[in-house]
Design an enzyme around this catalytic site. Sequence first.
Site, short mmCIF file in Angstrom:
data_model
loop_
_atom_site.label_atom_id
_atom_site.label_comp_id
_atom_site.label_asym_id
_atom_site.label_seq_id
_atom_site.Cartn_x
_atom_site.Cartn_y
_atom_site.Cartn_z
N SER A 77 -8.70 -4.90 -1.34
CA SER A 77 -8.16 -4.03 -2.40
C SER A 77 -8.79 -4.45 -3.71
CB SER A 77 -6.64 -4.22 -2.48
OG SER A 77 -6.13 -3.62 -3.63
N TYR A 116 0.78 -9.98 -3.49
CA TYR A 116 -0.19 -9.03 -2.90
C TYR A 116 -1.62 -9.43 -3.26
CZ TYR A 116 -2.36 -4.55 -1.63
OH TYR A 116 -3.16 -3.58 -1.06
N1 NAP Z 1 -3.21 2.97 -0.59
C1 NAP Z 1 -3.80 2.23 -1.48
O1 NAP Z 1 -3.77 2.53 -2.71
C2 NAP Z 1 -4.57 1.00 -1.08
C3 NAP Z 1 -5.43 0.46 -2.02
C4 NAP Z 1 -6.14 -0.69 -1.66
C5 NAP Z 1 -6.00 -1.24 -0.41
N2 NAP Z 1 -5.14 -0.68 0.48
C6 NAP Z 1 -5.01 -1.30 1.78
O2 NAP Z 1 -5.34 -0.36 2.76
C7 NAP Z 1 -4.76 -0.75 4.00
C8 NAP Z 1 -4.14 0.49 4.65
O3 NAP Z 1 -3.06 0.94 3.85
P1 NAP Z 1 -2.76 2.48 3.55
O4 NAP Z 1 -2.97 2.69 2.11
O5 NAP Z 1 -3.46 3.33 4.53
O6 NAP Z 1 -1.16 2.50 3.77
P2 NAP Z 1 -0.23 3.02 4.94
O7 NAP Z 1 -0.37 4.49 5.11
O8 NAP Z 1 1.11 2.48 4.60
O9 NAP Z 1 -0.82 2.32 6.25
C9 NAP Z 1 -0.57 0.97 6.56
C10 NAP Z 1 -0.82 0.74 8.02
O10 NAP Z 1 -0.66 -0.67 8.27
C11 NAP Z 1 0.16 -0.78 9.42
N3 NAP Z 1 0.93 -2.02 9.44
C12 NAP Z 1 1.69 -2.56 8.46
N4 NAP Z 1 2.31 -3.66 8.91
C13 NAP Z 1 1.93 -3.82 10.21
C14 NAP Z 1 2.26 -4.76 11.23
N5 NAP Z 1 3.10 -5.78 11.01
N6 NAP Z 1 1.68 -4.61 12.44
C15 NAP Z 1 0.83 -3.58 12.69
N7 NAP Z 1 0.48 -2.67 11.76
C16 NAP Z 1 1.05 -2.79 10.54
C17 NAP Z 1 1.10 0.42 9.39
O11 NAP Z 1 1.53 0.71 10.71
P3 NAP Z 1 3.03 0.49 11.26
O12 NAP Z 1 3.97 0.57 10.10
O13 NAP Z 1 3.18 1.59 12.26
O14 NAP Z 1 3.03 -0.85 11.92
C18 NAP Z 1 0.15 1.50 8.90
O15 NAP Z 1 -0.53 2.07 9.99
C19 NAP Z 1 -3.76 -1.85 3.67
O16 NAP Z 1 -4.32 -3.10 4.01
C20 NAP Z 1 -3.61 -1.76 2.15
O17 NAP Z 1 -3.29 -3.00 1.58
C21 NAP Z 1 -4.41 0.44 0.16
#
Ligand code: NAP
Length: 223
Positions: free
Chosen positions: A132, A145
Amino acid sequence: MDLKGKTAVVTGSSSGIGLELCGLLTDKGASVYGFSRRLTTMNSPGFTWIQTDVTKQEEIDRAFDRVLREHECVDILVNNAGFGLFGAIEALEPEDWSRLMATNLTAAFLCTRRVIPGMKAARRGTIVNVASIAGKRGFKSGSAYCATKFGLNGFSEALAEELREEGIRVCSINPGSTDTEFFDRAGIEPKKLMNKKDVASLILAMIELPDDMLPDQIVVRPL
Ligand SMILES: NC(=O)c1ccc[n+]([C@@H]2O[C@H](COP(=O)([O-])OP(=O)(O)OC[C@H]3O[C@@H](n4cnc5c(N)ncnc54)[C@H](OP(=O)(O)O)[C@@H]3O)[C@@H](O)[C@H]2O)c1
């Protein structure tokens, strides 16, 4: 890298960037395994969901045991599972810190160690860590975070040096705010958001670079 016939594992496949990426990878002809706790819904014969809580080593090991029974090695690993938790330091409980570390950082280590032997034997492989912008600069309320994402970038950078001689590429992507479920849970509201499919497409582009190109660390944020 031509993705046809390749094997990929994407953690955090049930929503957001991970779900989009699974779709893009299967469209390219890869056999894709998605790990998440909630059901990952995808109608593609090339996709397999394995229910996995990445904070539990035994569940990660069980999932990789299955993938490696069905395929000789994993060609692509995307450590994407993660969540955000923001707040003042005195409001963060030690359990919050541990859960965040386990999900955003330790899981990447546990998954990576399962794919390395196969990648070394094949002398190829690509690992993308979804960090991130919070892993490049610290910001208010983000101490825990940011610590996980700075850690993930450190892990990634060191591993890239360790494995490049083996033909294995390790890189990270550092997105800014992206429109996913992330912010439903994080309790903060960003002003500008990128499209999740665009971010997933950038990860795909990193993976598809020629095998002898290492994309290293990409930072991308809303204009
Ligand atoms: N959205 C943003 O602005 C942003 C920016 C920078 C980086 N990121 C990073 O991008 C990545 C994906 O996030 P996203 O934005 O796509 O959010 P999201 O829609 O909330 O997706 C997060 C995913 O992680 C999975 N997850 C969380 N805890 C888990 C666990 N204990 N075991 C297995 N899977 C788990 C969730 O699946 P389940 O809940 O079904 O387990 C979900 O599929 C993350 O690492 C986040 O930190 C996001």
